[in-house]
Design an enzyme around this catalytic site. Structure first.
Site, PDB file in Angstrom:
ATOM      1  N   LYS A   1       0.820  -1.255   0.075  1.00 46.67           N
ATOM      2  CA  LYS A   1      -0.030  -0.172   0.072  1.00 46.67           C
ATOM      3  C   LYS A   1       1.131   1.141   0.008  1.00 46.67           C
ATOM      4  O   LYS A   1       2.125   1.182   0.271  1.00 46.67           O
ATOM      5  CB  LYS A   1      -0.929   0.075   1.268  1.00 46.67           C
ATOM      6  CG  LYS A   1      -0.138   0.193   2.636  1.00 46.67           C
ATOM      7  CD  LYS A   1      -1.029  -0.269   3.781  1.00 46.67           C
ATOM      8  CE  LYS A   1      -0.164  -0.262   5.071  1.00 46.67           C
ATOM      9  NZ  LYS A   1      -1.128  -0.549   6.133  1.00 46.67           N
TER      10      LYS A   1
ATOM     11  N   ARG B   1     -10.403  -0.070  15.336  1.00 49.48           N
ATOM     12  CA  ARG B   1     -10.400   0.547  14.158  1.00 49.48           C
ATOM     13  C   ARG B   1     -11.096  -0.038  13.070  1.00 49.48           C
ATOM     14  O   ARG B   1     -12.423   0.175  13.421  1.00 49.48           O
ATOM     15  CB  ARG B   1      -8.685   0.714  13.487  1.00 49.48           C
ATOM     16  CG  ARG B   1      -8.426   1.822  12.785  1.00 49.48           C
ATOM     17  CD  ARG B   1      -6.882   1.836  12.294  1.00 49.48           C
ATOM     18  NE  ARG B   1      -6.510   0.495  11.551  1.00 49.48           N
ATOM     19  CZ  ARG B   1      -5.243   0.331  11.050  1.00 49.48           C
ATOM     20  NH1 ARG B   1      -4.492   1.219  11.191  1.00 49.48           N
ATOM     21  NH2 ARG B   1      -5.031  -0.684  10.694  1.00 49.48           N
TER      22      ARG B   1
ATOM     23  N   TYR C   1      14.644  30.375   8.498  1.00 53.33           N
ATOM     24  CA  TYR C   1      13.493  31.238   8.663  1.00 53.33           C
ATOM     25  C   TYR C   1      13.441  31.114  10.301  1.00 53.33           C
ATOM     26  O   TYR C   1      13.793  30.155  10.952  1.00 53.33           O
ATOM     27  CB  TYR C   1      12.274  30.458   8.308  1.00 53.33           C
ATOM     28  CG  TYR C   1      11.820  30.621   7.047  1.00 53.33           C
ATOM     29  CD1 TYR C   1      11.689  32.031   6.365  1.00 53.33           C
ATOM     30  CD2 TYR C   1      12.042  29.633   6.110  1.00 53.33           C
ATOM     31  CE1 TYR C   1      11.295  32.011   4.918  1.00 53.33           C
ATOM     32  CE2 TYR C   1      11.676  29.770   5.077  1.00 53.33           C
ATOM     33  CZ  TYR C   1      11.330  30.938   4.124  1.00 53.33           C
ATOM     34  OH  TYR C   1      11.051  31.285   2.864  1.00 53.33           O
TER      35      TYR C   1
HETATM   36  C1  LIG Z   1      -0.347  -1.809   6.710  1.00 50.75           C
HETATM   37  C2  LIG Z   1      -0.842  -2.908   7.226  1.00 50.75           C
HETATM   38  C3  LIG Z   1      -0.037  -4.138   7.476  1.00 50.75           C
HETATM   39  C4  LIG Z   1       1.728  -4.022   7.493  1.00 50.75           C
HETATM   40  O1  LIG Z   1       1.935  -3.462   8.510  1.00 50.75           O
HETATM   41  P1  LIG Z   1       3.663  -3.146   9.128  1.00 50.75           P
HETATM   42  O2  LIG Z   1       3.577  -2.959  10.285  1.00 50.75           O
HETATM   43  O3  LIG Z   1       4.090  -2.322   8.166  1.00 50.75           O
HETATM   44  O4  LIG Z   1       3.972  -4.696   8.814  1.00 50.75           O
HETATM   45  C5  LIG Z   1      -0.649  -5.246   7.616  1.00 50.75           C
HETATM   46  N1  LIG Z   1      -1.994  -5.554   7.807  1.00 50.75           N
HETATM   47  C6  LIG Z   1      -2.729  -4.451   7.512  1.00 50.75           C
HETATM   48  C7  LIG Z   1      -4.205  -4.393   7.438  1.00 50.75           C
HETATM   49  C8  LIG Z   1      -2.179  -3.106   7.356  1.00 50.75           C
HETATM   50  O5  LIG Z   1      -2.995  -1.919   7.210  1.00 50.75           O
END
Ligand SMILES: *Cc1c(COP(=O)(O)O)cnc(C)c1O
Length: 384
Positions: A35, A133, A270
């Site tokens: 992702k 979640r 800045y």
């Molecule tokens: C992003 C995600 C993962 C991977 O998590 P990591 O900590 O990067 O290994 C696994 N499962 C779900 C549902 C996620 O959203």
């Protein structure tokens, strides 16, 4: 291509990380989570390299990410878990993408689309085991009943049941044990309900590499995200990449726009937040927060040039930041510097940048912006 700033992506390192995840997974399958543009590393090359490294599945959040995978001709089993109701589910089903389901409304939408397209949609039931979640919570039993009846009528195929850990990076954390217990309870209920679900998956990178969880959390498949890119899920609690046998995949480089001598007493950037205590040479690095360099970074990060670390001085700007090269530096305008890498030659790492900006390595690599080209090295066919 402009040399202003770019990220080298070492696909050989990525394949070796997937092999490491496979080792930890034992007999379980491996899903590479790609992702968010493969955590900023470039979706398609990383998806391909994950598969050639031994991952059987790909996981993404968004439907468009899954469609991009299919458009590139990648046929590996792919699940998208953030595809809300009213998405273009027809396309998802036609493109052979597994979907995650956590509500009856969503299930009904998926069934409707499946009927329209003339394909039986494949779904994975997501259960909330305590993270609050995603995932079904109170309506679990009703949803299982709906899934069972839809499955009996061949309106859907329920291929998976999954959940997600909130604190898998913490050794011996009771919450993880509690989440596992809730997950197993849910699996038992599915069994008595007569819903035969083949794929059970729960472990993220933290669970895969946390010795107290690995063997009890891997089920039929593990979902490896950050570890695929060679980074530790939690540097403080689990150690850095090295100690987990992982190799950071991204090396971020940029050019020095300018090198110049600046006298003691001058203020930098800045807000004049930093005043030079001695005469020195400053380097202006041609990257800024528009490229994903965190504005909050302090002088625990910087760049590596001429075999030395040059820390940030003053505030990071939109397109540039300033580093203190030291008066003896022989760096010149136009030189290429390393912003972060695997640390093996002394350069800063994504972990250092995370510490310097109050963030985590996940965010450091993922936020590197679209102005920064990704150069993919060591494709399997390269033999280089
Ligand atoms: C992003 C995600 C993962 C991977 O998590 P990591 O900590 O990067 O290994 C696994 N499962 C779900 C549902 C996620 O959203």
């Amino acid at each position: 291509m402009s040399m202003r700033a770019f990220a080298e992506i070492d696909l050989a390192a990525l394949r070796s990380n997937v092999a490491k995840i496979r080792e930890r997974a034992g007999a379980s399958r491996v899903m590479a989570v790609v992702k968010a543009d493969a955590y900023g590393h470039g979706l398609i090359p990383c998806a391909r390299a994950s598969i050639s490294g031994g991952a059987q599945w790909l996981g993404v959040a968004l439907l468009e990410e899954a469609i991009a995978i299919r458009s590139a001709g990648i046929k590996a089993r792919t699940i998208a878990w953030l595809v809300p109701p009213k998405s273009d589910l027809d396309v998802a089903i036609r493109e052979d993408i597994d979907l995650s389901i956590a509500s009856r409304e969503h299930l009904l939408d998926v069934i409707t689309s499946g009927r329209k397209v003339g394909v039986v949609p494949r779904v994975h039931l997501e259960i909330d085991t305590g993270m609050s979640r995603g995932g079904v919570l109170k309506d679990f039993k009703e949803l299982v009943a709906a899934l069972k009846s839809a499955s009996d009528r061949s309106q859907i195929e329920v291929v998976g049941v999954w959940s997600h850990f909130a604190r898998a990076d913490e050794p011996g954390e009771p919450m993880s044990i509690d989440q596992l217990a809730k997950y197993r309870e849910a699996l038992d209920f599915l069994l008595v309900s007569g819903l035969d679900v083949k794929m059970q998956h729960m472990a993220n990178s933290a669970a895969i590499f946390n010795d107290s969880l690995t063997s009890i959390a891997r089920f039929d498949m593990v979902r490896g995200g950050i570890a695929t890119y060679g980074l530790s899920p939690d540097v403080k609690l689990m150690g850095a990449s090295n100690s987990l046998g992982l190799k950071p995949v991204m090396t971020l480089k940029a050019q020095l726009q300018l090198v110049k001598e600046v006298p003691a007493g001058a203020s930098v950037g800045y807000g004049g937040t930093h005043t030079l205590k001695r005469d020195t040479k400053l380097g202006v690095v041609a990257m800024g927060y528009a490229d994903g360099i965190p504005r909050a970074s302090d002088n625990r990060a910087g760049v590596f040039v001429g075999g030395k670390r040059a820390p940030i001085t003053g505030r990071v700007s939109m397109d540039q930041f300033v580093v203190d090269l030291g008066s003896e530096s022989s760096a010149k305008s136009g030189d290429l510097v390393t912003v972060f890498g695997d640390g093996s030659t002394g350069e800063y790492t994504a972990d250092d940048w995370a510490a310097a900006s109050g963030s985590i390595n996940y965010e450091i690599v993922t936020r590197i912006g679209p102005r920064v080209p990704r150069i993919h090295l060591h494709h399997e066919s390269d033999h280089s």
